[in-house]
Write an enzyme that holds these catalytic residues in place. Structure first.
Site, PDB file in Angstrom:
ATOM      1  N   LYS A   1      -3.732  -4.263  12.877  1.00  0.00           N
ATOM      2  CA  LYS A   1      -4.896  -3.367  12.820  1.00  0.00           C
ATOM      3  C   LYS A   1      -6.146  -4.013  13.389  1.00  0.00           C
ATOM      4  O   LYS A   1      -6.984  -3.327  13.966  1.00  0.00           O
ATOM      5  CB  LYS A   1      -5.154  -2.918  11.382  1.00  0.00           C
ATOM      6  CG  LYS A   1      -4.105  -1.944  10.881  1.00  0.00           C
ATOM      7  CD  LYS A   1      -4.601  -1.125   9.735  1.00  0.00           C
ATOM      8  CE  LYS A   1      -3.584  -0.054   9.402  1.00  0.00           C
ATOM      9  NZ  LYS A   1      -3.996   0.785   8.300  1.00  0.00           N
TER      10      LYS A   1
ATOM     11  N   LYS B   1       5.994   2.125  14.669  1.00  0.00           N
ATOM     12  CA  LYS B   1       6.145   3.102  13.587  1.00  0.00           C
ATOM     13  C   LYS B   1       5.241   4.323  13.802  1.00  0.00           C
ATOM     14  O   LYS B   1       4.191   4.213  14.442  1.00  0.00           O
ATOM     15  CB  LYS B   1       5.839   2.453  12.234  1.00  0.00           C
ATOM     16  CG  LYS B   1       4.384   2.114  11.995  1.00  0.00           C
ATOM     17  CD  LYS B   1       4.110   1.852  10.507  1.00  0.00           C
ATOM     18  CE  LYS B   1       2.603   1.793  10.298  1.00  0.00           C
ATOM     19  NZ  LYS B   1       2.136   2.032   8.970  1.00  0.00           N
TER      20      LYS B   1
ATOM     21  N   LYS C   1      -0.630   7.143  11.166  1.00  0.00           N
ATOM     22  CA  LYS C   1      -1.738   8.087  11.236  1.00  0.00           C
ATOM     23  C   LYS C   1      -2.923   7.531  12.006  1.00  0.00           C
ATOM     24  O   LYS C   1      -3.804   8.273  12.403  1.00  0.00           O
ATOM     25  CB  LYS C   1      -2.160   8.601   9.874  1.00  0.00           C
ATOM     26  CG  LYS C   1      -2.164   7.661   8.714  1.00  0.00           C
ATOM     27  CD  LYS C   1      -2.555   8.488   7.484  1.00  0.00           C
ATOM     28  CE  LYS C   1      -1.969   7.995   6.204  1.00  0.00           C
ATOM     29  NZ  LYS C   1      -2.695   6.864   5.649  1.00  0.00           N
TER      30      LYS C   1
HETATM   31  P1  ATP Z   1      -1.866   3.655   9.089  1.00  0.00           P
HETATM   32  O1  ATP Z   1      -0.982   3.750  10.259  1.00  0.00           O
HETATM   33  O2  ATP Z   1      -3.240   4.193   9.296  1.00  0.00           O
HETATM   34  O3  ATP Z   1      -1.823   2.316   8.439  1.00  0.00           O
HETATM   35  P2  ATP Z   1       0.181   4.903   7.686  1.00  0.00           P
HETATM   36  O4  ATP Z   1       0.587   6.037   8.534  1.00  0.00           O
HETATM   37  O5  ATP Z   1       0.988   3.651   7.677  1.00  0.00           O
HETATM   38  O6  ATP Z   1      -1.317   4.599   8.006  1.00  0.00           O
HETATM   39  P3  ATP Z   1      -0.257   4.643   4.837  1.00  0.00           P
HETATM   40  O7  ATP Z   1      -1.250   5.360   4.008  1.00  0.00           O
HETATM   41  O8  ATP Z   1      -0.586   3.247   5.194  1.00  0.00           O
HETATM   42  O9  ATP Z   1       0.037   5.421   6.194  1.00  0.00           O
HETATM   43  O10 ATP Z   1       1.166   4.700   4.169  1.00  0.00           O
HETATM   44  C1  ATP Z   1       1.519   5.498   3.074  1.00  0.00           C
HETATM   45  C2  ATP Z   1       2.987   5.332   2.783  1.00  0.00           C
HETATM   46  O11 ATP Z   1       3.771   5.843   3.859  1.00  0.00           O
HETATM   47  C3  ATP Z   1       3.430   3.873   2.617  1.00  0.00           C
HETATM   48  O12 ATP Z   1       4.376   3.785   1.570  1.00  0.00           O
HETATM   49  C4  ATP Z   1       4.061   3.542   3.935  1.00  0.00           C
HETATM   50  O13 ATP Z   1       5.032   2.522   3.836  1.00  0.00           O
HETATM   51  C5  ATP Z   1       4.699   4.860   4.310  1.00  0.00           C
HETATM   52  N1  ATP Z   1       4.820   4.994   5.752  1.00  0.00           N
HETATM   53  C6  ATP Z   1       3.815   4.985   6.647  1.00  0.00           C
HETATM   54  N2  ATP Z   1       4.262   5.129   7.897  1.00  0.00           N
HETATM   55  C7  ATP Z   1       5.622   5.234   7.796  1.00  0.00           C
HETATM   56  C8  ATP Z   1       6.668   5.405   8.747  1.00  0.00           C
HETATM   57  N3  ATP Z   1       6.426   5.496  10.012  1.00  0.00           N
HETATM   58  N4  ATP Z   1       7.946   5.461   8.282  1.00  0.00           N
HETATM   59  C9  ATP Z   1       8.215   5.377   6.970  1.00  0.00           C
HETATM   60  N5  ATP Z   1       7.268   5.213   6.023  1.00  0.00           N
HETATM   61  C10 ATP Z   1       5.977   5.147   6.417  1.00  0.00           C
END
Ligand code: ATP
Ligand code: LTN
Length: 327
Positions: free
Chosen positions: A112, A195, A198
């Site tokens: 990040k 991955k 968001k």
């Molecule tokens: P950012 O990319 O902004 O860090 P994020 O999309 O990873 O955000 P988080 O709020 O950090 O979202 O994650 C919330 C939950 O969703 C966590 O348990 C995380 O492990 C899960 N998660 C996030 N992205 C994925 C993905 N691509 N596949 C499976 N699980 C995910």
């Protein structure tokens, strides 16, 4: 006595299928077996800049997503992290337990902070995993259900808990993680080596839980595919594997079964059906969300915070006493 689980999602960006399939979907099942606490982690969200008005809306939206996904406030507690100030207070104390070396190895920070450059990343972003440890340890959490990307943070939480216990006597439970093999890592539609996220630059990376039909069709149509034309679930076809995985998780069909269904068919048929599958899942989900009022959700969140605050407060007092503060 039921074991306790704790998890959370940041109210930032657009929640997507990865968040649902990797985390929230599992919580819905687990809430029947565990005493469950689900948090909207606003203190984590501000580790990168947020617009105040948008953040306020997002916090409510994430809570509505929990409810629409099937988190039942009669069974589980949901609340907003900043409504329980003990999280920030315990994080400060754990900051004195965490070591620079181990924090510098956190890959999420490395990823990040690369975006804007390490020099301008906030200290909060660096400290993010310690706050997450505080969230978990405050409640004697036994199991933390998350996606694969959070594993390293849970390992750090275990290390900090052990180190604290060793110095000051048994205080924290050492939590386990719960990562379900299927869904643990949904990849980006535009790049199957990263991955679904968001905070991705392009909205073609993810399918947001709020996307409308047209957007979903467009995004799936544009999604990267691999060379060849067969619909096969194989490691050497990472883009297709990811799409089949999403199809499988949303329909409860096995990946083998999906391969059979599309034998002799091409990407166009498969993608068009996948869009139907996603829409069939998201439409009722979005309808449910629309029916939940802001007042209703705020009331649930306030009651949730009132319920967990005494647990957090008791644990924090115990910690303060052990380290030599006057309580
Ligand atoms: P950012 O990319 O902004 O860090 P994020 O999309 O990873 O955000 P988080 O709020 O950090 O979202 O994650 C919330 C939950 O969703 C966590 O348990 C995380 O492990 C899960 N998660 C996030 N992205 C994925 C993905 N691509 N596949 C499976 N699980 C995910
Ligand atoms: N860092 C997590 C969100 C989070 C969390 C937690 C998850 C904050 N505190 C405690 C489980 C337990 C993420 O998904 N990015």
């Amino acid at each position: 006595m039921k074991k306790r689980i704790f998890s959370g999602v940041q109210p930032s960006g657009n929640l997507h299928l990865g968040n649902y399939l990797g985390a929230i979907k599992n919580w819905v099942k687990l809430q029947n077996e565990y005493e469950s606490i689900f948090c909207v982690v606003d203190l984590h969200a501000i580790t990168v800049p947020q617009d105040p008005e948008k953040l306020r809306k997002k916090i409510i939206e994430v809570a509505k997503i929990y409810l629409a996904a099937g988190i039942d406030p009669q069974k589980s507690t949901i609340f907003i992290q900043s409504h329980v100030p003990e999280h920030a207070e315990l994080a400060w104390i754990l900051n004195t337990v965490a070591k620079m070396g181990e924090m510098e190895r956190m890959t999420q920070f490395k990823d990040k902070s690369q975006k804007e450059g390490r020099e301008s990343a906030s200290v909060g972003l660096f400290d993010y995993p310690v706050l997450m440890a505080a969230d978990i340890l405050l409640y004697d959490t036994q199991v933390v259900p998350v996606g694969q990307d959070q594993l390293q943070h849970i390992e750090l939480t275990r290390t900090l808990a052990r180190r604290f216990n060793k110095s000051f006597g048994d205080t924290f439970i050492i939590p386990e993680y719960f990562i379900k093999e299927e869904g643990k890592l949904i990849m980006g539609l535009d790049d199957p080596s990263k991955k679904m996220s968001k905070s991705a630059k392009s909205e073609y990376n993810y399918i947001a839980l709020s996307d409308d039909e047209e957007t979903i069709r467009k995004k799936i149509k544009k999604a990267m595919t691999d060379s060849g034309s067969e619909i096969v679930y194989r490691d050497d076809k990472p883009a297709l594997k990811n799409l089949i995985n999403i199809y499988s998780l949303l329909t409860d069909r096995s990946t083998g079964n999906i391969e059979k269904m599309y034998a002799g068919k091409g990407y166009a048929d498969f993608k068009s059906d996948l869009a139907d599958v996603v829409i069939a899942f998201l439409r009722p989900f979005q309808e449910k969300m629309a029916k939940i009022s802001d007042e209703e959700v705020l009331d649930i969140l306030k009651k949730g915070a009132d319920k967990v605050r005494p647990i957090a407060s008791k644990k924090l007092s115990e910690v303060k006493d052990k380290i030599g503060f006057i309580i």
